[in-house]
Design a protein around this motif. Structure first.
Motif, mmCIF file in Angstrom:
data_model
loop_
_atom_site.group_PDB
_atom_site.id
_atom_site.type_symbol
_atom_site.label_atom_id
_atom_site.label_comp_id
_atom_site.label_asym_id
_atom_site.label_seq_id
_atom_site.Cartn_x
_atom_site.Cartn_y
_atom_site.Cartn_z
ATOM 1 N N LEU A 55 0.822 -1.210 0.000
ATOM 2 C CA LEU A 55 0.000 0.000 0.000
ATOM 3 C C LEU A 55 0.855 1.258 0.000
ATOM 4 O O LEU A 55 0.532 2.228 -0.690
ATOM 5 N N ALA A 56 1.930 1.252 0.769
ATOM 6 C CA ALA A 56 2.812 2.427 0.800
ATOM 7 C C ALA A 56 3.458 2.641 -0.560
ATOM 8 O O ALA A 56 3.567 3.783 -1.016
ATOM 9 N N ARG A 57 3.871 1.579 -1.212
ATOM 10 C CA ARG A 57 4.475 1.722 -2.549
ATOM 11 C C ARG A 57 3.462 2.278 -3.543
ATOM 12 O O ARG A 57 3.801 3.119 -4.372
ATOM 13 N N GLU A 58 2.213 1.819 -3.456
ATOM 14 C CA GLU A 58 1.167 2.336 -4.336
ATOM 15 C C GLU A 58 0.906 3.815 -4.059
ATOM 16 O O GLU A 58 0.759 4.609 -4.989
ATOM 17 N N ALA A 59 0.862 4.173 -2.797
ATOM 18 C CA ALA A 59 0.632 5.576 -2.435
ATOM 19 C C ALA A 59 1.790 6.452 -2.908
ATOM 20 O O ALA A 59 1.571 7.562 -3.394
ATOM 21 N N LEU A 60 3.020 5.951 -2.776
ATOM 22 C CA LEU A 60 4.180 6.718 -3.249
ATOM 23 C C LEU A 60 4.148 6.878 -4.767
ATOM 24 O O LEU A 60 4.519 7.930 -5.278
ATOM 25 N N ALA A 61 3.726 5.849 -5.457
ATOM 26 C CA ALA A 61 3.642 5.931 -6.915
ATOM 27 C C ALA A 61 2.586 6.949 -7.340
ATOM 28 O O ALA A 61 2.766 7.669 -8.326
ATOM 29 N N ALA A 62 1.501 7.032 -6.587
ATOM 30 C CA ALA A 62 0.423 7.964 -6.915
ATOM 31 C C ALA A 62 0.745 9.387 -6.485
ATOM 32 O O ALA A 62 0.251 10.350 -7.067
ATOM 33 N N HIS A 63 1.578 9.527 -5.475
ATOM 34 C CA HIS A 63 1.901 10.849 -4.923
ATOM 35 C C HIS A 63 3.397 11.093 -5.090
ATOM 36 O O HIS A 63 4.192 10.694 -4.260
ATOM 37 N N ARG A 64 3.764 11.740 -6.152
ATOM 38 C CA ARG A 64 5.183 11.917 -6.474
ATOM 39 C C ARG A 64 5.767 13.246 -5.990
ATOM 40 O O ARG A 64 6.927 13.528 -6.230
#
Length: 113
Positions: free
Chosen positions: A2-11
């Motif tokens: 989930l953190a990786r997905e959030a980081l990918a979405a929020h650059r």
């Protein structure tokens, strides 16, 4: 994941990204995935250095603690990072703050190893 997905979405290089990276590093350290945690701590360090002092303050010592925990797991001399985390937390938050206690616990574990 989930953190990786959030980081990918929020650059954006902002505090939210820093908090996500630190959370990911903590999670990876907790899973004994220390090499990955070290990489996330390095990314967090870059973000941390780019923020203003007021944005950095709540996370004082957190980057060093993530580094020290990963280095400890990799058996790569984490003492300097752990001491830096403890000193920064102690100066900013006092001896009873959870991060100061966590850094002291890590230092004690390193000294006892």
């Amino acid at each position: 994941m989930l953190a990786r997905e959030a980081l990918a979405a929020h650059r954006a290089p902002d505090r939210l990204s820093l908090v996500l990276r630190l959370g990911l590093a903590r999670s990876l350290n907790g899973q004994a995935r220390h090499k990955e945690a070290l990489a996330e701590a390095q990314g967090a360090d870059e973000l941390y250095r780019g923020l203003s002092e007021d944005q950095r303050h709540p996370d004082t010592g957190a980057v060093e603690l993530a580094f020290a925990t990963a280095l400890s797991g990799l058996r790569r001399d984490p003492e300097a990072q752990a001491a830096a985390a403890h000193d920064a937390c102690l100066a900013s938050f006092g001896p009873d703050h959870y991060r100061t206690v966590e850094a002291q616990t890590l230092l004690d574990r390193i000294d006892g190893a």
